[in-house]
Scaffold this motif. Structure first.
Motif, mmCIF file in Angstrom:
data_model
loop_
_atom_site.group_PDB
_atom_site.id
_atom_site.type_symbol
_atom_site.label_atom_id
_atom_site.label_comp_id
_atom_site.label_asym_id
_atom_site.label_seq_id
_atom_site.Cartn_x
_atom_site.Cartn_y
_atom_site.Cartn_z
ATOM 1 N N THR A 97 0.850 -1.201 0.000
ATOM 2 C CA THR A 97 0.000 0.000 0.000
ATOM 3 C C THR A 97 0.889 1.256 0.000
ATOM 4 O O THR A 97 2.041 1.200 0.437
ATOM 5 N N PRO A 98 0.345 2.384 -0.475
ATOM 6 C CA PRO A 98 1.154 3.604 -0.552
ATOM 7 C C PRO A 98 1.772 3.989 0.796
ATOM 8 O O PRO A 98 2.927 4.438 0.864
ATOM 9 N N ASP A 99 1.027 3.808 1.893
ATOM 10 C CA ASP A 99 1.546 4.245 3.197
ATOM 11 C C ASP A 99 2.795 3.465 3.618
ATOM 12 O O ASP A 99 3.601 3.971 4.395
ATOM 13 N N THR A 100 2.982 2.258 3.100
ATOM 14 C CA THR A 100 4.194 1.498 3.459
ATOM 15 C C THR A 100 5.425 2.146 2.814
ATOM 16 O O THR A 100 6.500 2.183 3.417
ATOM 17 N N PHE A 101 5.257 2.675 1.600
ATOM 18 C CA PHE A 101 6.366 3.429 0.985
ATOM 19 C C PHE A 101 6.651 4.691 1.797
ATOM 20 O O PHE A 101 7.796 4.995 2.130
ATOM 21 N N THR A 102 5.589 5.413 2.140
ATOM 22 C CA THR A 102 5.754 6.671 2.870
ATOM 23 C C THR A 102 6.420 6.429 4.230
ATOM 24 O O THR A 102 7.336 7.160 4.623
ATOM 25 N N ALA A 103 5.977 5.377 4.934
ATOM 26 C CA ALA A 103 6.488 5.125 6.285
ATOM 27 C C ALA A 103 7.961 4.693 6.269
ATOM 28 O O ALA A 103 8.741 5.127 7.125
ATOM 29 N N THR A 104 8.355 3.865 5.304
ATOM 30 C CA THR A 104 9.762 3.431 5.280
ATOM 31 C C THR A 104 10.661 4.618 4.909
ATOM 32 O O THR A 104 11.713 4.805 5.514
ATOM 33 N N LEU A 105 10.210 5.441 3.970
ATOM 34 C CA LEU A 105 11.031 6.610 3.590
ATOM 35 C C LEU A 105 11.142 7.593 4.754
ATOM 36 O O LEU A 105 12.226 8.136 5.017
ATOM 37 N N ALA A 106 10.057 7.793 5.494
ATOM 38 C CA ALA A 106 10.085 8.732 6.629
ATOM 39 C C ALA A 106 11.062 8.255 7.704
ATOM 40 O O ALA A 106 11.727 9.058 8.361
ATOM 41 N N ALA A 107 11.175 6.938 7.863
ATOM 42 C CA ALA A 107 12.041 6.376 8.913
ATOM 43 C C ALA A 107 13.525 6.541 8.588
ATOM 44 O O ALA A 107 14.381 6.270 9.448
ATOM 45 N N LEU A 108 13.851 7.015 7.389
ATOM 46 C CA LEU A 108 15.260 7.295 7.068
ATOM 47 C C LEU A 108 15.773 8.517 7.821
ATOM 48 O O LEU A 108 16.972 8.789 7.803
ATOM 49 N N ALA A 109 14.877 9.239 8.498
ATOM 50 C CA ALA A 109 15.303 10.422 9.253
ATOM 51 C C ALA A 109 16.367 10.057 10.278
ATOM 52 O O ALA A 109 17.262 10.860 10.558
#
Ligand code: CTP
Ligand code: MG
Length: 219
Positions: A97-109
């Protein structure tokens, strides 16, 4: 925005469909289209697709010939990717789902790499060649690893600079980051983001994705 690498160059031997798995029809479209749709919905517009020999990449993506192993396909795709952080995804996980892409990218912080993972529902034991159990693992600390896997660009480049025999051992790219000293964080996902491996998996995916299609026009 990050760049996505969609690995779709496998032959799909265990599925046995007679053609590359990522291009097998699934609920009305080639399997890899489901992942592309989720990427676009997450706002990712630059997508490099590693494809099997002689197969065209979908319109609007950059196609590259895949490698002999999955990690070699990732390396080939990375070499063709525009600058920026990267998210790697298996075309064999069409339920993403789109949110899985968003969440993994956000966790690169605060990590070099962030990977989708589901808690393990079963008890996991370790056994020897004689099938005698040697350990029962602490399930509360175990995660079943999936894709998407997001990477800071430099960390993935360093990880993939490993020799081909090391790449061949990798069952995911995050391990290559671990072995080069990078930090890897798990991001909780759901078992619904499973990998289509066998005909049974394809059937389940078909049933689940059919619900996402728009209704057929009335006659
Ligand atoms: N993959 C790839 N290049 C390879 C091998 C695999 O791009 N040389 C991709 C597959 O297309 C798939 C993902 O990596 O999207 C996960 O691999 P897997 O599920 O093992 O797919 P296949 O290798 O196609 O299947 P099999 O192992 O049954 O042949
Ligand atoms: Mg394979």
């Amino acid at each position: 925005m990050a760049v996505a690498l969609l690995v779709a160059a496998g032959s799909g031997e265990r599925l046995g469909a007679g053609r590359p798995k990522a291009f097998v029809e699934l609920a009305g479209r080639p399997m890899l289209e489901w992942s592309l749709e989720a990427m676009r919905a997450a706002g990712i517009n630059d997508v490099v697709v590693a494809v099997p020999p002689g197969v065209q990449a979908p319109p609007g993506t950059i196609g590259v010939p895949g490698g002999t192993t999955r990690s070699e396909s990732v390396r080939a795709a990375l070499a063709a990717a525009p600058s920026g952080d990267v998210v790697v995804h298996d075309a064999a996980r069409p339920l993403v789902t789109p949110d899985t892409f968003t969440a993994t990218l956000a966790a690169l912080a605060d990590a070099d790499c962030a990977i989708a993972a589901a808690p393990v529902p079963d008890t996991i034991k370790e056994a020897g060649d004689d099938r005698l159990v040697t350990a029962t693992l602490d399930r509360s600390r175990l995660w079943a690893i999936q894709t998407p896997q997001a990477f800071r660009r430099a960390a993935l480049e360093r990880a993939l600079a490993a020799p081909d025999d090391v790449l061949a051992q990798a069952t995911d790219d995050a391990w290559l980051v671990e072995r080069t000293g990078g930090t890897v964080r798990v991001v909780e996902s759901t078992p619904a983001n499973f990998k289509v491996t066998t005909p049974h998996d394809l059937r389940i995916a078909e049933l689940l994705l059919a619900d996402r299609l728009p209704p057929a026009p009335a006659h």
